[in-house]
Scaffold this active site. Structure first.
Site, PDB file in Angstrom:
ATOM      1  N   GLY A  98     -12.155  -0.903   0.128  1.00  0.00           N
ATOM      2  CA  GLY A  98     -12.580   0.494   0.259  1.00  0.00           C
ATOM      3  C   GLY A  98     -13.367   0.716   1.536  1.00  0.00           C
ATOM      4  O   GLY A  98     -13.171   1.711   2.241  1.00  0.00           O
ATOM      5  N   ARG A 125     -15.336 -15.082  -1.010  1.00  0.00           N
ATOM      6  CA  ARG A 125     -16.503 -14.280  -0.614  1.00  0.00           C
ATOM      7  C   ARG A 125     -17.769 -15.122  -0.480  1.00  0.00           C
ATOM      8  O   ARG A 125     -18.625 -14.803   0.345  1.00  0.00           O
ATOM      9  CB  ARG A 125     -16.720 -13.152  -1.610  1.00  0.00           C
ATOM     10  N   LYS A 178      -0.914   4.368  -4.031  1.00  0.00           N
ATOM     11  CA  LYS A 178      -1.108   5.820  -3.964  1.00  0.00           C
ATOM     12  C   LYS A 178      -1.286   6.381  -2.566  1.00  0.00           C
ATOM     13  O   LYS A 178      -2.065   5.861  -1.773  1.00  0.00           O
ATOM     14  CB  LYS A 178      -2.357   6.171  -4.765  1.00  0.00           C
ATOM     15  N   GLY A 222      -9.059  -6.175  -0.128  1.00  0.00           N
ATOM     16  CA  GLY A 222      -8.368  -5.880  -1.382  1.00  0.00           C
ATOM     17  C   GLY A 222      -7.043  -6.593  -1.490  1.00  0.00           C
ATOM     18  O   GLY A 222      -6.932  -7.792  -1.204  1.00  0.00           O
TER      19      GLY A 222
END
Ligand code: PEP
Length: 655
Positions: free
Chosen positions: A377, A36, A197, A354
């Protein structure tokens, strides 16, 4: 609409507060993955090369709104200095005298890192006071933190309410790739989803059902789908409460002709541990009790590879198995390799941040894809079609296909003939307009003809500040439309708040004037806006709606086409209290929606709506960067050289 980027603005000598995403993993004071930091270097270096003084803001980890040394940005600042090969200053505070001193001592081409933004409670609450404080340190905000774009925090979103916000290169690249996948993906468009999920991905799947050709599902979320199809999944991770959702998704996909590809075999084990006994079973044979699926099997890998092989756009979000453990990494690695392979043949591949980005990194494939997003996200919400606050807050470029942009100067009761002539002669040489960008000056009546003569060979247009609705007669002190037309005036300001409030002009009178002006062929700039008490009582929209409806009373769509509206909150006129870009945008949007209701969408889209009230070069970019603000009606700043600066700001962001 396209966003303004760091390349569109002048950075020389400017203090630039840049929101970057330095949320890197740190162990025992050592950065374990600096991806990053490296990703932000281009934007930082560009700003330094252009002579900016760069102040960096970032969060790191999840401190609870207070100082916590384990989340200090100090190690990041040190590493940044090495990577940039430049002196990087660090202040272990987020605000206060130490920060202000460091900012004031900062020179062109130097970098200052402030302490973790999340040491401030107000950061995640988007506290306006904190945002205003950070804004007060700089002239310009650069937002390069895509990873937090789905969050409205003070350092990325709130701050843009006080100073203009433009995108850095990383943000620009993220938007460019993800927007293409959302709006205009080249087909076949294949989406590969994994991770634990289904609940995290319902929104994105539903949105993708309208766009993708195939959706391949791996990772633990596959077991919820398989169970919904009555397959035996043993002890695999299943979201029991999402079985109906999974069924519904499968039915919707069928109805929409989207192929959902589920695994046909899986690698199973009894524990999530390296070195445990594992085997591959066919899904149709079922997973025995006590065993759980931890990766996709070999046959699924082949099936997925085949589905990927002819794609032209791929979005991949979520690993196929527990890739962190080598025993269960095969499916994820093979899928990553297949995506890399098809990318070589021209497919656009976008890897959601992610875990998938971490997987791409682990297999040494990160550089093989078209784009690896830095936001997990944020990229998911983008793909869901949700407007991200950290993107909406960035100023926009103007698109000339939509409407005309205008900078109008209202000189009010200022300048003698000689002063007007001298000033406008200087403007002519400095202001360059272009098709669909107009600059208008509105001198007092006495100087109109002189100014008109001087500007006649230039592109600057001339407007009056008022007019009466009768043609001629016993109306002492008044001027008619014909008198204005006779000397070549093109525009007229109507309903200015000073006329409404000092000279008691009513809505009815303004309506009569507006009708006359439109019938004469002059172009009206109709001013509307609420007083401070009205805003405080929450009546802004009511006042503006009444003023517009009363002004337009009895006018047809055809007759009203030449109207320019200027939203001028009375409390901001001549007071130095400018409306924030969001306050102004909110009312401009309201006016555009109102015009849509009164006439129609086309009319609303084509109407130029100006903002007026204490516009200055240092606040104008933020205002003009808003989607419904098409220029400015300027008082004080139209009397000086600042007017040229305002015109230049507009020109710089009109495409
Ligand atoms: C105006 O008079 O229309 C105006 C906006 O004035 P100022 O820019 O000085 O606030």
């Amino acid at each position: 609409m396209e966003k303004l980027t760091i390349k569109d603005v002048d950075l020389k000598g400017k203090k630039v507060i840049m929101r970057v995403d330095f949320n890197v993993p740190i162990k025992d004071g050592k950065i374990t993955d600096e991806t990053r930091i490296v990703a932000a270097l281009d934007t930082i270096q560009y700003a330094l090369d252009k002579g900016a003084k760069v102040i960096l803001l970032s969060h790191l980890g999840r401190p609870k709104g207070e100082k916590d040394p384990q989340f200090s940005l100090k190690p990041v600042a040190d590493r940044l200095g090495e990577l940039l090969n430049n002196k990087v200053y660090f202040v272990d505070e987020t605000r206060g005298p130490k920060v202000e001193e460091a900012v004031s001592e900062l020179k062109e081409g130097e970098v200052l890192v402030l302490e973790n933004t999340r040491f401030e409670k107000g950061e995640t609450k988007n506290d306006p006071e904190l945002a205003k404080y950070w804004a007060s340190l700089a002239d310009l905000h650069v937002n390069d933190a895509f990873g937090t774009a789905h969050r409205a925090h003070a350092s990325n979103v709130g701050i843009a309410d006080y100073i203009p916000s433009v995108a850095g290169f990383l943000m620009e690249k993220e938007i460019e790739f993800l927007q293409k996948a959302v709006e205009n993906p080249e087909k076949p468009y294949v989406v590969i989803l994994g991770g634990a999920k289904v609940s995290d991905k319902i929104g994105v799947i539903n949105n993708l059902l309208n766009k993708a050709d195939k959706i391949l599902i791996g990772g633990a979320m596959m077991f919820t789908f398989l169970k919904a199809l009555d397959k035996k999944v043993g002890s695999s991770l299943v979201e029991e409460d999402k079985l109906d959702v999974a069924k519904e998704i499968l039915e919707n996909a069928k109805a929409k002709g989207v192929e959902i590809v589920l695994p046909i075999d899986a690698v199973i084990a009894q524990k999530i541990e390296a070195g445990v006994e594992k085997k591959t079973v066919k899904i149709d044979d079922g997973i025995p009790e006590g065993w759980m699926g931890l990766d996709i099997g070999l046959e699924t890998v082949s099936l997925f590879k085949e589905k990927i092989s002819d794609s032209k756009t791929i979005v991949w979000n979520g690993p196929m198995g527990v890739f962190e453990i080598d025993d269960f990494a095969f499916g994820t690695e093979e899928v990553a390799k297949a995506i890399a392979e098809v990318t070589k043949k021209g497919c656009i591949s976008i890897i959601g941040g992610g875990d998938s980005a971490a997987a791409a990194e682990k297999f040494g494939l990160a550089s093989e894809f078209s784009h690896v997003s830095t936001g997990g996200g944020a990229s998911l919400e983008f793909l869901e079609g949700i407007e991200l606050p950290g993107i909406s807050s960035i100023s926009e470029k103007k698109n000339l296909n939509e409407r005309i942009f205008i900078l109008a100067g209202n000189w009010k009761m200022n300048k003698t003939n000689a002063e007007a002539a001298e000033f406008v002669s200087k403007l002519i040489g400095q202001i360059k307009t272009q098709d669909k960008f107009e600059v208008i000056v509105c001198p007092p009546f006495t100087a109109l003809e002189k100014v008109r003569d001087i500007t006649s060979t230039s592109s600057i247009k001339v407007g009056a500040q008022n007019v009466y609705y009768e043609d001629k007669g016993a109306y002492t002190g008044e001027i008619s439309v014909n008198m204005l037309k006779d000397i070549g005036v093109e525009y007229v300001i109507l309903g200015h708040s000073e006329r409404r409030h000092i000279f008691q002009e009513s809505d009815e009178l303004i309506n009569k004037k507006l009708k006359k002006v439109l019938a004469s062929g002059l172009k009206p700039i109709l001013c509307v806006g609420e007083q401070l008490e009205e805003r405080e009582k929450g009546l802004t929209f009511n006042v503006v709606e009444r003023q517009i409806k009363e002004a337009l009373y009895g006018l047809t769509e055809e007759e009203s086409k030449k109207i320019i509206i200027a939203y001028e909150p009375v409390w901001a006129i001549g007071t130095g209290k400018v409306a924030t870009p969001n306050q102004a945008q909110e009312v401009h949007k309201f006016i555009r929606d109102l015009l849509k209701d009164i006439f129609n969408e086309e009319f609303a889209k084509k109407t130029t709506i100006l903002y007026g009230g204490s516009i200055k070069p240092n606040n104008y970019l933020g205002l003009f960067g808003k989607p419904d603000i098409d220029g400015g009606l300027v008082g004080g700043a139209s009397l000086t050289q600042e007017f040229v600066e305002l015109a230049n700001i507009m020109k710089s962001i009109i495409e």
